[in-house]
Write an enzyme that holds these catalytic residues in place. Structure first.
Site, PDB file in Angstrom:
ATOM      1  N   HIS A 163      84.050  75.889   0.940  1.00  0.00           N
ATOM      2  CA  HIS A 163      83.831  76.528   2.238  1.00  0.00           C
ATOM      3  C   HIS A 163      82.343  76.540   2.591  1.00  0.00           C
ATOM      4  CE1 HIS A 163      84.452  79.698   5.384  1.00  0.00           C
ATOM      5  NE2 HIS A 163      83.220  80.020   5.002  1.00  0.00           N
ATOM      6  N   GLU A 164      81.511  76.872   1.619  1.00  0.00           N
ATOM      7  CA  GLU A 164      80.078  76.898   1.882  1.00  0.00           C
ATOM      8  C   GLU A 164      79.531  75.489   2.117  1.00  0.00           C
ATOM      9  OE1 GLU A 164      78.355  79.632   2.378  1.00  0.00           O
ATOM     10  OE2 GLU A 164      80.229  80.704   2.103  1.00  0.00           O
TER      11      GLU A 164
END
Length: 638
Positions: A163-164
């Site tokens: 996600h990051e």
């Protein structure tokens, strides 16, 4: 969910946020003037305000807010590590199994995304959270809380890291990092007021002795804190506006990278079911929009992220109950950290693949072919910090220059021990294989992973490794242009930026020379005609808004290519992407693995992500399956 439409909406939203920042700044200036006028009336009501009262207050506020934002932006321009250290995070300790597992996960996801491996930091905090910061692909840093290491299983941790990384792919992280600097400016008034009040009271300015100075300073400090609270509210509004919709897009790309929607869903459910933890205070509040999830207790308009319930519903397409975390959650995650091979074998097909295969390709069969076995051996060797400079030298000479690890340097006497005597036979075989054209796609990811491990070595060792690679390139007398690209990439990762790299972009004359050299190299590699190369150079010059180069070199040398990459690295990201698309257009066959490896190396060397080619259904014999693989995740996260 359409990634490209989402990015277009994000850019439009960014322009609206810039306007909101200006409106908030005007509101803070007006509030400061009104508060200053109120203080003047209370203590000096018999006298009117001086002549330049309004102008002085306005300039003072702009100096504090804009000056504070500018100074903080200068600090954060050094890279994501600067923000990580401001948070109080520390570099990970690879002697701890859980943190070594985190390093492996970050490397896997970065290789899957086709980007440089970011620096990894750990923040001692019991909550489950993570963030990524930085302004350039080669300077990103990821911070993971110790609570995430304790309570998340390996695949859940991989989902959060993905996600990051997705925020990096979408261009969000650079914007969010710049926003953190701007928000610090808004909070500067509150910090200044609190410091003024605390300093006045601590310095012993008693009201009996100083009938005017003491109360005035205290009231001014309280007024600044109150006005600064308005600035903090404006900062929270900006954080909420910039982050919410982009989180859905990052969730979709995270599933796209890991192919494991349930892992992301379980991570979100554990955050939702976590008990009370201390709040992330101080500078972490300024960076609230950078975190993976909002802190518990943030609701309504002040929430910087979408509600966890809604994010979970989009992952599963229906609502699920939270997962309560406890001390036993970390058992098989940390235990697997000491032996990562099973996870590596399982994820290798989805993590390490040719640049042109696309993330929509079908997953590999459970039994890996020999090429994947060799790739696993190489990735494992790159992850393990070499025991000596000599071992690192053998790995890099094979990856950068394609040199046989058992080939003795010309200076060695006959009968000398083979350089590869200290390496296992299976690794020697893999290093010979990676130098062949079919394995060229793997060289950039392996260089990225190995360079990330070598960054912590002393400067003299890193320079010695670069010198050895430079000698290896010229050892056979046949200079391959791609070798200079790999060498330039390695130099960018191991050494500080060259002089002028952090300043203004290249001059017009430098851009013209760099364009001519790079496109001539790509055209020769793609066996294009001289006319087609000149047309590409003209198109690139028009895209950059510069005059077309007068000549195009017939046979550009490797050193001139390295200089061209250094100059093109200083261009803005949108210009780099347009240039890469023009370079990709020179390929006769878009599916040529060799040219795609060349494109990936150029993109990494200039700190840019390569343009993603959308596969058409008719490009594969399994048209229906390929058509389904193009949008499985986006539709489910809708």
């Amino acid at each position: 969910m359409d990634f490209y439409a989402g990015q277009a909406r994000a850019r439009r939203q960014s322009r609206r946020l810039a306007a909101l920042f200006g409106v908030a700044l005007v509101a803070v200036v007006l509030a400061t003037n009104l508060a200053a006028l109120l203080v003047w009336w209370i203590f000096l009501g018999d006298f009117g305000p001086p002549r330049h009262f309004w102008l002085t207050n306005t300039l003072a506020v702009l100096l504090v807010v804009v000056g504070g934002a500018w100074l903080e932006s200068l600090r954060l321009r050094e890279g994501g590590a600067a923000l990580a250290l401001r948070l109080g995070a520390r570099h990970l300790d690879e002697y701890q199994p859980a943190q070594r597992r985190l390093r492996n996960v970050v490397e896997e996801v970065a290789v899957s995304a086709g980007m440089a491996v970011p620096e990894v930091f750990v923040l001692a905090h019991p909550s489950i959270n993570a963030l990524t910061a930085g302004s350039k692909p080669g300077q990103f840093a990821i911070v993971v809380t110790s609570g995430a290491l304790d309570h998340l299983q390996r695949d859940e941790l991989q989902a959060i890291v993905a996600h990051e990384i997705a925020h990096v792919l979408h261009g969000d992280v650079a914007l969010h990092t710049r926003l953190a600097g701007a928000l610090y400016g808004f909070c500067s008034l509150s910090l200044l007021g609190a410091g003024l009040t605390r300093g006045t009271l601590d310095s012993g300015l008693q009201l009996r002795r100083f009938t005017l100075a003491g109360p005035t300073l205290v009231v001014m400090g309280v007024a600044l804190v109150a006005i600064g609270s308005l600035g903090r509210l404006a900062a929270v509004a900006l954080q909420a506006g910039v982050s919410r919709q982009r989180e859905y897009l990052a969730d979709a790309r995270a599933v796209h990278l890991t192919r494991h929607a349930d892992a992301l869903g379980r991570a979100l459910r554990k955050i939702l079911g976590a008990g009370k933890t201390p709040r992330l205070g101080g500078y972490a509040q300024i960076a609230a929009h950078l975190w993976f999830a909002s802190e518990r207790g943030a609701n309504g308009w002040s929430q910087t992220h979408p509600p966890l319930h809604e994010r979970i519903r989009r992952v599963y397409d229906y609502a699920l109950v939270p997962i309560t975390t406890d001390a036993g959650d970390d058992l098989h995650g940390v235990a697997a950290a000491t032996g990562d091979e099973p996870c590596l074998e399982r994820n290798l097909g989805a993590v390490v693949r040719p640049a042109g295969s696309g993330f929509g390709s079908p997953l590999p069969a459970p039994r890996l072919p020999s090429s994947s076995d060799r790739a696993a051996v190489l990735l494992k060797a790159a992850r393990e910090v070499p025991a000596s400079v000599e071992q690192a030298e053998l790995l890099l000479r094979a990856l950068v220059a394609g040199l046989d690890p058992c080939q003795a340097p010309s200076a060695e006497p006959d009968g000398a021990t083979a350089p590869c005597a200290s390496l296992p036979d299976v690794l020697v075989d893999a290093l010979r294989w990676v130098a062949t054209p079919p394995a060229a796609w793997l060289r950039v990811p392996l260089i990225e992973v190995l360079a990330a491990r070598l960054r912590s070595w002393p400067n003299r060792h890193r320079r010695a490794l670069l010198a050895s690679c430079r000698e290896a390139i010229a050892a056979d007398g046949q200079i391959d242009k791609s070798e200079w690209i790999y060498y330039t990439l390695l130099r960018h990762r191991l050494l500080p930026p060259p002089a002028g790299a952090s300043g203004d972009g290249p001059t017009m004359a430098e851009q013209r020379r760099a364009l001519a050299v790079l496109l001539a190299t790509g055209g020769r590699l793609a066996e294009q005609s001289a006319r087609r190369i000149r047309d590409a150079v003209a198109e690139a010059a028009a895209a950059l808004g510069i005059p077309q180069p007068a000549t195009t070199p017939d046979e550009p040398c490797g050193r001139s290519l390295a200089e061209a990459l250094d100059r093109l690295r200083r261009l803005s990201p949108p210009v780099k992407l347009r240039l890469l698309r023009i370079l990709a257009g020179l390929a006769r066959d878009p599916g040529d693995v060799g040219y795609q490896a060349f494109m990936a190396a150029v993109a990494a060397a200039i700190d840019c992500l390569p343009p993603r080619r959308r596969r058409q259904p008719e490009e594969s014999p399994s048209g229906a399956a390929n058509e389904r693989s193009e949008v499985p995740v986006e539709e489910t996260l809708g």
